[in-house]
Scaffold this active site. Structure first.
Site, PDB file in Angstrom:
ATOM      1  N   THR A 151       0.823  -1.204   0.000  1.00 33.44           N
ATOM      2  CA  THR A 151       0.000   0.000   0.000  1.00 33.44           C
ATOM      3  C   THR A 151       0.861   1.260   0.000  1.00 33.44           C
ATOM      4  O   THR A 151       1.770   1.411   0.805  1.00 33.44           O
ATOM      5  CB  THR A 151      -0.907  -0.007   1.235  1.00 33.44           C
ATOM      6  OG1 THR A 151      -1.717  -1.189   1.202  1.00 33.44           O
ATOM      7  CG2 THR A 151      -1.782   1.228   1.279  1.00 33.44           C
ATOM      8  N   GLU A 152       0.540   2.170  -0.929  1.00 31.83           N
ATOM      9  CA  GLU A 152       1.232   3.456  -1.071  1.00 31.83           C
ATOM     10  C   GLU A 152       2.730   3.287  -1.318  1.00 31.83           C
ATOM     11  O   GLU A 152       3.523   4.155  -0.979  1.00 31.83           O
ATOM     12  CB  GLU A 152       0.983   4.345   0.159  1.00 31.83           C
ATOM     13  CG  GLU A 152      -0.478   4.637   0.431  1.00 31.83           C
ATOM     14  CD  GLU A 152      -1.154   5.462  -0.677  1.00 31.83           C
ATOM     15  OE1 GLU A 152      -0.419   6.011  -1.520  1.00 31.83           O
ATOM     16  OE2 GLU A 152      -2.397   5.547  -0.685  1.00 31.83           O
ATOM     17  N   LEU A 153       3.091   2.173  -1.925  1.00 31.48           N
ATOM     18  CA  LEU A 153       4.481   1.842  -2.217  1.00 31.48           C
ATOM     19  C   LEU A 153       5.328   1.816  -0.940  1.00 31.48           C
ATOM     20  O   LEU A 153       6.549   2.036  -0.991  1.00 31.48           O
ATOM     21  CB  LEU A 153       5.083   2.815  -3.243  1.00 31.48           C
ATOM     22  CG  LEU A 153       5.859   2.157  -4.404  1.00 31.48           C
ATOM     23  CD1 LEU A 153       4.969   1.234  -5.203  1.00 31.48           C
ATOM     24  CD2 LEU A 153       6.475   3.207  -5.313  1.00 31.48           C
TER      25      LEU A 153
END
Length: 404
Positions: A151-153
């Site tokens: 998630t979100e890198l």
């Protein structure tokens, strides 16, 4: 000269936004996500709006690009929460994604089903959500992911180690200066303490030129054309990779159609492929299988692709955010023990990172970005709606006899 590949990765996501849920609703109404028509938090209306502005026109162009350019490929990840909303509110959008993926030249990257930060709070729940996402992708598209993005890198050594042991061939992360040092993001790397997995690092400058600066008339490089963009890539002519990672909604939603963003996207393959016989496109896994690693990436701290700091402060930077997320995950064991599928699913929907993002109180450019994405009038309004929902979860647990 060896091959140079653009790895274009797009991320598709919409959360279930929490409606205006008040203290008076606790104990009587458990529908946290069903905002009335016309409200800013109405999920169906938002999905259909973004579909018309972004998903449908982007998929239409991607199909043409794939048809007209046999060497064009791309990768994408699609969260479980947005797939559910496509099924419920916009089945034509789901069909358009199916058509693009059915070309066989679009890779689906694995992630958490609920776009959560569970890896940092509840490893078992994290693994359950990754498995849920894998099964959903297999069900809808008939493919099994071989590359992973969190998630979100969000990324660190522990995550890379987990993904390596889980059998993924590649993992995505931000090519942030604090981690990269003197190294370029345009090479293949091995995450520290792993055996076989490879890390593709985002070229954040060129990616953000498209995702954030494209329509900014005050930007010194405005307007950005494909010709200018290809010229910039010549600076790294001896580097094999150009990792362009961005939100799918860049096209049509964050950068509106009248900015010329769709024309830029559609012209990119011909411009890149026509600039050299050695230019090509690759999916994430294909690139990992093609290029050798040149060095190790050591990242003991957590990095992300968000805000100036590129860390977790977009979601955990203030006491509201920290208290909300810690309290929510603190219910995990009791929630799972109920085996109540509705209760578990509501808990998971509240894990979606967007809820904590909306509570951010940063200023200046970062604050403006948070406010743009939020359906709430203020971070405090987002917090109140979330916390009231959390207290209703506790009420439902107490009804079941849980000691909390």
């Amino acid at each position: 000269m060896s091959k140079r590949a653009i790895v274009l990765y797009l991320h598709v996501h919409q959360p279930y936004r929490v409606r205006h849920y008040t203290a008076f609703d606790i104990g009587s109404h458990h529908d946290y996500f069903n905002a009335p028509a016309g409200s800013r938090e109405n999920n169906g209306e938002i999905v259909r709006k973004v579909a018309q502005k972004s998903y449908l026109p982007t998929n239409e162009r991607l199909l043409r690009m794939l048809r007209d350019n046999p060497d064009f490929k791309l990768s994408m990840s699609i969260t479980g929460t947005v797939l559910e909303q496509f099924e419920e509110y916009a089945p034509d959008v789901l069909d358009s994604f199916r058509e693009v993926i059915a070309t066989g030249r679009v890779e689906i990257v694995a992630e958490t089903y609920h776009h959560s930060l569970a890896f940092f709070y509840n490893r078992e729940e994290f693994e359950r959500q990754v498995q849920m996402h894998r099964e959903k992708v297999q069900q809808l598209f008939g493919v099994t992911p071989t590359a992973f993005r969190n998630t979100e890198l969000s990324y660190n050594n522990d995550l890379a180690y987990w993904a390596d042991k889980a059998g993924y061939e590649a993992i995505l992360c931000e090519g942030w200066d604090g981690v990269m040092g003197w190294r370029s993001p345009n090479f293949m790397y091995r995450p520290a303490y792993t055996d076989t997995i490879k890390a593709l690092t985002k070229n954040y400058k060129l990616s953000d030129d498209i995702a954030f600066r494209f329509s900014n008339r005050e930007w010194s490089e405005y307007p950005l054309t494909t010709g200018k963009f290809i010229e910039w890539t010549n600076d790294s002519w001896d580097q094999p990779l150009l990792n362009l990672f961005m939100d799918y909604e860049t096209f049509g939603e964050h950068q509106w159609a009248d900015s010329g963003i769709f024309d830029f996207l559609e012209h990119l393959p011909k411009a890149w492929l026509g600039a050299s016989n050695e230019h090509t496109f690759m999916t994430v896994t294909e690139a990992a299988r093609t290029f050798d690693v040149v060095d190790t990436i050591d990242c003991p701290q957590t990095i992300t692709w968000a805000d100036t700091e590129r860390d977790l402060t977009a979601w955990l930077g203030n006491a509201m955010q920290q208290g909300a997320i810690t309290s929510l995950y603190g219910l995990g064991n009791n929630i799972m023990a109920t085996e109540d599928l509705c209760l578990i699913e509501d808990w998971r929907k509240l894990q979606t990172s967007d809820h904590f993002y909306y509570m951010c109180t940063k200023w200046f450019n970062d604050g403006d970005v948070h406010a743009y994405f939020s359906p709430y009038a203020s971070p405090y309004e987002a917090y109140i709606a979330f916390v009231n929902s959390y207290h209703d979860l506790k009420f439902r647990l107490a009804e079941k006899g849980a000691e909390i």
